[in-house]
Enzyme design. Structure first.
Site, PDB file in Angstrom:
ATOM      1  N   GLY A  13       0.836  -1.203   0.000  1.00  0.00           N
ATOM      2  CA  GLY A  13       0.000   0.000   0.000  1.00  0.00           C
ATOM      3  C   GLY A  13       0.869   1.250   0.000  1.00  0.00           C
ATOM      4  O   GLY A  13       2.012   1.228  -0.431  1.00  0.00           O
ATOM      5  N   ILE A  14       0.292   2.348   0.503  1.00  0.00           N
ATOM      6  CA  ILE A  14       1.076   3.589   0.582  1.00  0.00           C
ATOM      7  C   ILE A  14       1.772   3.611   1.941  1.00  0.00           C
ATOM      8  O   ILE A  14       1.243   4.090   2.926  1.00  0.00           O
ATOM      9  CB  ILE A  14       0.185   4.842   0.398  1.00  0.00           C
ATOM     10  CG1 ILE A  14      -0.543   4.797  -0.948  1.00  0.00           C
ATOM     11  CG2 ILE A  14       1.050   6.112   0.468  1.00  0.00           C
ATOM     12  CD1 ILE A  14      -1.430   5.999  -1.231  1.00  0.00           C
ATOM     13  N   HIS A  15       2.963   3.022   1.989  1.00  0.00           N
ATOM     14  CA  HIS A  15       3.752   3.004   3.227  1.00  0.00           C
ATOM     15  C   HIS A  15       4.757   4.159   3.202  1.00  0.00           C
ATOM     16  O   HIS A  15       4.747   4.967   2.284  1.00  0.00           O
ATOM     17  CB  HIS A  15       4.415   1.636   3.429  1.00  0.00           C
ATOM     18  CG  HIS A  15       5.261   1.192   2.279  1.00  0.00           C
ATOM     19  ND1 HIS A  15       6.612   1.383   2.239  1.00  0.00           N
ATOM     20  CD2 HIS A  15       4.933   0.595   1.100  1.00  0.00           C
ATOM     21  CE1 HIS A  15       7.093   0.909   1.099  1.00  0.00           C
ATOM     22  NE2 HIS A  15       6.092   0.425   0.396  1.00  0.00           N
ATOM     23  N   ALA A  16       5.602   4.249   4.209  1.00  0.00           N
ATOM     24  CA  ALA A  16       6.457   5.414   4.439  1.00  0.00           C
ATOM     25  C   ALA A  16       7.271   5.896   3.234  1.00  0.00           C
ATOM     26  O   ALA A  16       7.220   7.068   2.886  1.00  0.00           O
ATOM     27  CB  ALA A  16       7.384   5.157   5.622  1.00  0.00           C
ATOM     28  N   ALA A  19       5.110   7.109   0.278  1.00  0.00           N
ATOM     29  CA  ALA A  19       4.336   8.269   0.741  1.00  0.00           C
ATOM     30  C   ALA A  19       5.219   9.512   0.722  1.00  0.00           C
ATOM     31  O   ALA A  19       4.799  10.586   0.293  1.00  0.00           O
ATOM     32  CB  ALA A  19       3.776   8.028   2.141  1.00  0.00           C
TER      33      ALA A  19
END
Length: 85
Positions: A13-16, A19
């Site tokens: 997903g949209i992880h660190a 992002a």
């Protein structure tokens, strides 16, 4: 205003890391850029806002771009998402 939908394909997903890259890309433009997931809206130029959405693989997000350079910004954000998420 320009708007498009995108389904996240990245397994995490949209992880660190992505992002942070997404925020960096959004900050290149004057236009206001928002990401919407299931009714929650976040400023794409703020890392904690993007992370706070908790976007996982398979979820659909809506990206809204509004401002002077919205055409260019929307195209660049869509390309970024396709290449990274």
């Amino acid at each position: 205003m320009k708007e498009f939908n995108y389904v996240i394909t990245d397994a995490e997903g949209i992880h660190a890391r992505p992002a942070g890259e997404l925020v960096k890309k959004a900050k290149e433009y004057i236009s206001s850029i928002s990401i919407i997931k299931e009714g929650k809206k976040a400023d794409a130029k703020k890392l904690f806002g993007v992370m706070g959405l908790g976007v996982k693989q398979g979820m659909e997000i809506t990206v809204q771009v509004e401002g002077e350079d919205e055409e260019t910004a929307a195209a660049a954000m869509e390309t970024f998402l396709k290449e990274n998420l």
